[in-house]
Design a protein around this motif. Structure first.
Motif, PDB file in Angstrom:
ATOM      1  N   LEU A 253       0.711  -1.277  -0.181  1.00 15.83           N
ATOM      2  CA  LEU A 253       0.029  -0.086   0.002  1.00 15.83           C
ATOM      3  C   LEU A 253       1.026   1.161  -0.025  1.00 15.83           C
ATOM      4  O   LEU A 253       0.359   2.441   0.152  1.00 15.83           O
ATOM      5  CB  LEU A 253      -0.923   0.005   1.142  1.00 15.83           C
ATOM      6  CG  LEU A 253      -1.976  -1.047   1.242  1.00 15.83           C
ATOM      7  CD1 LEU A 253      -2.802  -0.925   2.448  1.00 15.83           C
ATOM      8  CD2 LEU A 253      -2.927  -0.874  -0.025  1.00 15.83           C
TER       9      LEU A 253
ATOM     10  N   GLY B 155      11.360   5.175  14.831  1.00 21.82           N
ATOM     11  CA  GLY B 155      10.614   4.694  15.894  1.00 21.82           C
ATOM     12  C   GLY B 155      10.969   3.201  16.225  1.00 21.82           C
ATOM     13  O   GLY B 155      11.918   2.419  15.775  1.00 21.82           O
TER      14      GLY B 155
ATOM     15  N   ILE C 155       2.135   0.753   8.810  1.00 24.68           N
ATOM     16  CA  ILE C 155       1.246   1.692   9.707  1.00 24.68           C
ATOM     17  C   ILE C 155       1.938   2.899  10.054  1.00 24.68           C
ATOM     18  O   ILE C 155       1.513   4.048   9.994  1.00 24.68           O
ATOM     19  CB  ILE C 155       0.560   1.112  10.863  1.00 24.68           C
ATOM     20  CG1 ILE C 155      -0.567   2.113  11.383  1.00 24.68           C
ATOM     21  CG2 ILE C 155       1.578   0.904  12.103  1.00 24.68           C
ATOM     22  CD1 ILE C 155      -1.798   1.564  10.767  1.00 24.68           C
ATOM     23  N   LYS C 156       3.440   2.813  10.353  1.00 27.01           N
ATOM     24  CA  LYS C 156       4.368   4.137  10.734  1.00 27.01           C
ATOM     25  C   LYS C 156       4.307   4.966   9.634  1.00 27.01           C
ATOM     26  O   LYS C 156       4.632   6.315   9.758  1.00 27.01           O
ATOM     27  CB  LYS C 156       5.266   3.661  11.364  1.00 27.01           C
ATOM     28  CG  LYS C 156       5.176   3.703  13.065  1.00 27.01           C
ATOM     29  CD  LYS C 156       6.441   2.782  13.798  1.00 27.01           C
ATOM     30  CE  LYS C 156       7.676   3.516  13.667  1.00 27.01           C
ATOM     31  NZ  LYS C 156       8.905   2.997  14.106  1.00 27.01           N
TER      32      LYS C 156
ATOM     33  N   THR D  61       2.709   5.237   6.800  1.00 29.20           N
ATOM     34  CA  THR D  61       1.233   5.903   6.564  1.00 29.20           C
ATOM     35  C   THR D  61       1.083   7.167   7.493  1.00 29.20           C
ATOM     36  O   THR D  61       0.570   8.265   7.016  1.00 29.20           O
ATOM     37  CB  THR D  61       0.022   4.823   6.669  1.00 29.20           C
ATOM     38  OG1 THR D  61       0.368   3.751   6.055  1.00 29.20           O
ATOM     39  CG2 THR D  61      -1.030   5.390   5.950  1.00 29.20           C
ATOM     40  N   LEU D  62       1.165   6.862   8.846  1.00 21.96           N
ATOM     41  CA  LEU D  62       0.874   7.911   9.728  1.00 21.96           C
ATOM     42  C   LEU D  62       1.836   8.941   9.713  1.00 21.96           C
ATOM     43  O   LEU D  62       1.529  10.255  10.016  1.00 21.96           O
ATOM     44  CB  LEU D  62       0.827   7.333  11.129  1.00 21.96           C
ATOM     45  CG  LEU D  62      -0.337   6.159  11.403  1.00 21.96           C
ATOM     46  CD1 LEU D  62      -0.315   5.655  12.902  1.00 21.96           C
ATOM     47  CD2 LEU D  62      -1.744   7.120  11.284  1.00 21.96           C
ATOM     48  N   SER D  63       3.204   8.623   9.871  1.00 18.42           N
ATOM     49  CA  SER D  63       4.174   9.630   9.532  1.00 18.42           C
ATOM     50  C   SER D  63       4.011  10.570   8.423  1.00 18.42           C
ATOM     51  O   SER D  63       3.973  11.837   8.231  1.00 18.42           O
ATOM     52  CB  SER D  63       5.482   9.321   9.698  1.00 18.42           C
ATOM     53  OG  SER D  63       5.801   8.366   8.795  1.00 18.42           O
TER      54      SER D  63
ATOM     55  N   TYR E 186      -5.650  -8.416   8.977  1.00 20.10           N
ATOM     56  CA  TYR E 186      -4.960  -7.803  10.056  1.00 20.10           C
ATOM     57  C   TYR E 186      -5.639  -8.262  11.365  1.00 20.10           C
ATOM     58  O   TYR E 186      -6.580  -8.470  11.651  1.00 20.10           O
ATOM     59  CB  TYR E 186      -5.304  -6.201   9.986  1.00 20.10           C
ATOM     60  CG  TYR E 186      -4.703  -5.622   8.721  1.00 20.10           C
ATOM     61  CD1 TYR E 186      -3.296  -5.414   8.523  1.00 20.10           C
ATOM     62  CD2 TYR E 186      -5.703  -5.363   7.517  1.00 20.10           C
ATOM     63  CE1 TYR E 186      -2.797  -4.853   7.472  1.00 20.10           C
ATOM     64  CE2 TYR E 186      -5.074  -4.815   6.437  1.00 20.10           C
ATOM     65  CZ  TYR E 186      -3.593  -4.531   6.374  1.00 20.10           C
ATOM     66  OH  TYR E 186      -3.221  -4.006   5.287  1.00 20.10           O
TER      67      TYR E 186
END
Lengths: 346, 338
Positions: B91, B145, B152-153, B155-157, B337
């Motif tokens: 993704l 991190g 997910i990190k 995507t979020l960052s 997931y």
């Protein structure tokens, strides 16, 4: 250790387990918020001393001061506090549900959906009063969040799927927003931009009255869900084991969270990162028992929006800039700090 | 994984078919629009240029637009393949790591700080640099991190950095309202109104990017197996990763400088190509180049035609985002997931 006090009453038979420190910090935060409110009402293009502000509150100030304080600045500050509190509690609930410290109302599409709806409204509704915009935005936010939830549903909602679907749907809504802005005229697009960024500019008592019932209703509803939130923190299996109907509660809590965030976005636009920052700071201060965490988050959220708005309307005079710019400018680095911190802790 | 094309002959055939499709849609993109032209007019515009209105439209509007769409589509698709190989996450895509927001912020900042005396071409450099810096920042933050970089990190960052960049953009646009109209050009993903000069200016960087990606295919095939295995098989993984990121910055930055934010091409096309030829990057990259280009030309043509009765054009960035959301959600749903 005397951090806890147990209060028992015989009639009616009640028992409370009170964390003195957390309660004290909540109290201090509340005082701090009051101070910030009074100070921020005094500051602005026209400076009003603290004492005059207080005099205006009790009806003893000059006519001009009373007009500025009561009719112009107070409603703006009250809306800021309500918006901040709603977003913060909404974020705290989501973080508990998704069990991911990085969740926030922006993540499940509420903000993007509300924005798209509002910009569509600005573009297409030519003869309709602007007063309906909050409602339109609220409906847009609710529909989008529902869409996210339903598309993420597959024999239950997994936190990761919810987050990824949320980011995708937000992107789609962002594209729609741009499309509406392209086909509208530029000066309207400029309105839309200010709104998208999130602002409490020009709030009146009408706005306060629009938002108040929602905020109070759903904040009170949240109070009744505190014990489920606490159970939820222990993980799905344990929560189920101690008798929580997980999927039902999860749906209810998401609904509350979306309603809070949706109403806030409907009135004030996309003020971002409050739902992320406030619960985190609160957690550091009072721990993660929701009875203390929620009020602390709400107070901190309100304080952050009031401060962001204060910066927006004083630092760049004569411009009156949207509060959302500053919540994002503070929020994004904070978020990054959280990403870092997870390396060493947990 | 089910692969539709298994033998070498099949893969080559389909690639050639893809090239033919690309040529056909390019011609269609030159001929169709609010004004329609015949093929002979288009050829004459280059062989016997007469300066007539139709010749001018073909040479200065339709042709640059079509070339831009091909170049941007191919580049975004290849950047997507590289990012997905690097992150081992299907993704990942250029739009998710904040290049678009970064480019916009850089352009608006340039307009405010230096005034608007710069021509479009100078602005494109600002966008290029902004996109590059943002991409590196997001990638760096996501790897920093605990537990290294997780999907997910990333995507979020990406979302956080993008939010920060957009807040800078909004700040400047609201402070100086006239920057709004100028910057809007870059806030909307579109290949309309691009000039041949701009295309010529950026294309060398894109070409280097494509070539680099082709040279990297062998290493990418090993990277997909995981860092440890790749190291064990003799890959200098840090070098490969750094090169790949650099190529992504070239391709995605160049694209956003040319066409503004065009989302999701970098997810859709690599997926379709993987479906066709499997995980071998030696095929995946050329397929992405060909089909990415064809896809964006098609999307542009469609978005030109769909609202034609109203004399409106849907910006192609909006069209790809809409197609992308419809495409990506089933994908997210199919994965398990915990």
């Amino acid at each position: 250790m005397h951090r806890h006090v147990v209060i028992r009453t015989k009639k009616p038979a009640l028992s409370f387990h009170v964390n003195k420190r957390a309660l004290g910090i909540n109290f201090i935060l509340f005082l701090l918020l009051s101070v910030v409110i009074v100070l921020s009402i005094g500051l602005g293009s026209l400076h009003i001393p603290v004492w005059e502000v207080i005099k205006a509150f009790v009806g003893a100030g000059s006519e001009q001061n009373e007009l500025i304080v009561l009719d112009w600045r107070l409603p703006r500050v009250v809306v800021s506090v309500m918006v901040g509190a709603s977003l913060a509690v909404s974020g705290a609930i989501l973080q508990s549900l998704v069990r991911n410290p990085l969740a926030s109302p922006d993540l499940i599409g509420t903000t993007a959906g509300a924005t798209a709806a509002a910009v569509a409204f600005i573009t297409f509704a030519k003869d309709v009063s602007v007063q309906w915009m909050p409602l339109v935005a609220l409906i847009g936010g609710l529909l989008t969040a529902t869409l996210t939830y339903l598309t993420a549903w597959k024999e239950g909602v997994s936190p990761f799927r919810l987050a990824l679907v949320g980011v995708c749907i937000s992107a789609g809504m962002g594209a729609l927003t741009i499309f509406f802005m392209v086909i509208t005229q530029t000066h309207k697009a400029s309105n839309a931009l200010g709104w998208m960024t999130g602002t409490v500019y020009g709030m009146s008592w009408v706005n306060v009255m629009t938002l108040l019932p929602w905020t109070v209703l759903f904040l009170v509803a949240t109070i009744f869900q505190i014990r489920y939130l606490n159970a939820q923190e222990l993980g799905d299996d344990i929560a189920r084991g101690i008798g929580v109907a997980i999927d039902k509660k999860r749906l209810l809590l998401i609904a509350i969270s979306v309603a809070l965030a949706g109403a806030a976005v409907g009135v004030a636009g996309g003020i971002s990162f409050i739902g992320l920052m406030a619960p985190h700071i609160a957690r550091r201060l009072v721990g993660s028992a929701y009875g203390y965490l929620l009020p602390a988050s709400a107070v901190l959220g309100g304080m952050l929006v009031v401060l962001a708005d204060l910066i927006g309307r004083t630092v760049f005079l004569p411009h009156d800039l949207p509060a959302g710019i500053f919540t994002a400018a503070i929020g994004a680095p904070f978020f990054v700090y959280l990403l870092y911190k997870t390396r060493n802790h947990q | 994984m089910n692969v539709i094309l298994s033998s070498r002959l099949q893969k080559t055939t389909v690639l050639i078919v893809g090239l033919v499709v690309l040529a056909v849609v390019m011609v269609a993109s030159i001929l169709f629009g609010i004004n329609r032209y015949s093929l002979t007019t288009a050829v004459e515009a280059y062989t016997q240029f007469s300066g007539s209105e139709e010749h001018l439209i073909i040479t200065t509007s339709r042709m640059p637009r079509t070339l831009t769409a091909v170049a941007v589509g191919s580049s975004l698709a290849v950047a997507g393949v590289l990012l997905q190989a690097l992150t081992r996450n299907p993704l990942a895509s250029p739009s998710l790591i904040g290049v678009n927001a970064g480019a916009a912020a850089a352009i608006v900042t340039t307009i405010v700080v230096f005034g608007s005396q710069f021509p479009v071409s100078q602005m494109m450099w600002a966008g290029f640099i902004g996109a590059g810096v943002t991409a590196l920042l997001v990638y760096g933050l996501a790897s920093a991190g605990r537990g290294g970089m997780t999907p997910i990190k990333l995507t979020l960052s990406g979302a956080a950095v993008a939010a920060f960049a957009s807040s800078v953009t909004s700040l400047f646009m609201l402070l100086q309202e006239k920057t709004m109209t100028e910057a809007f050009y870059w806030l909307v993903g579109s290949v309309e109104g691009r000039q041949l000069d701009h295309f010529v200016m950026i294309i060398p960087y894109l070409l280097v990017g494509w070539l680099g990606a082709m040279l990297l295919t062998g290493s990418l095939n090993l990277m997909v197996l995981g860092d440890d295995v790749a190291t064990g098989l003799g890959q200098k993984i840090i070098l490969v990763k750094a090169t790949a990121i650099l190529i992504v910055v070239l391709l995605a930055g160049g694209s956003v400088a040319l066409a503004g934010p065009i989302a999701f091409v970098g997810i859709i096309i690599p997926h379709l190509c993987r479906f066709l030829v499997g995980l071998d990057h030696r095929w995946l990259i050329p397929y992405s180049i060909v089909f990415g280009g064809a896809f964006l030309v098609c999307a542009d043509l469609l978005s030109r035609l769909v609202l034609m009765p109203l004399r409106l054009e849907v910006p192609v960035g909006v069209a790809t985002a809409m197609i992308g959301v419809a495409f990506i959600i089933p994908l997210v749903r199919r994965r398990a997931y915990a």
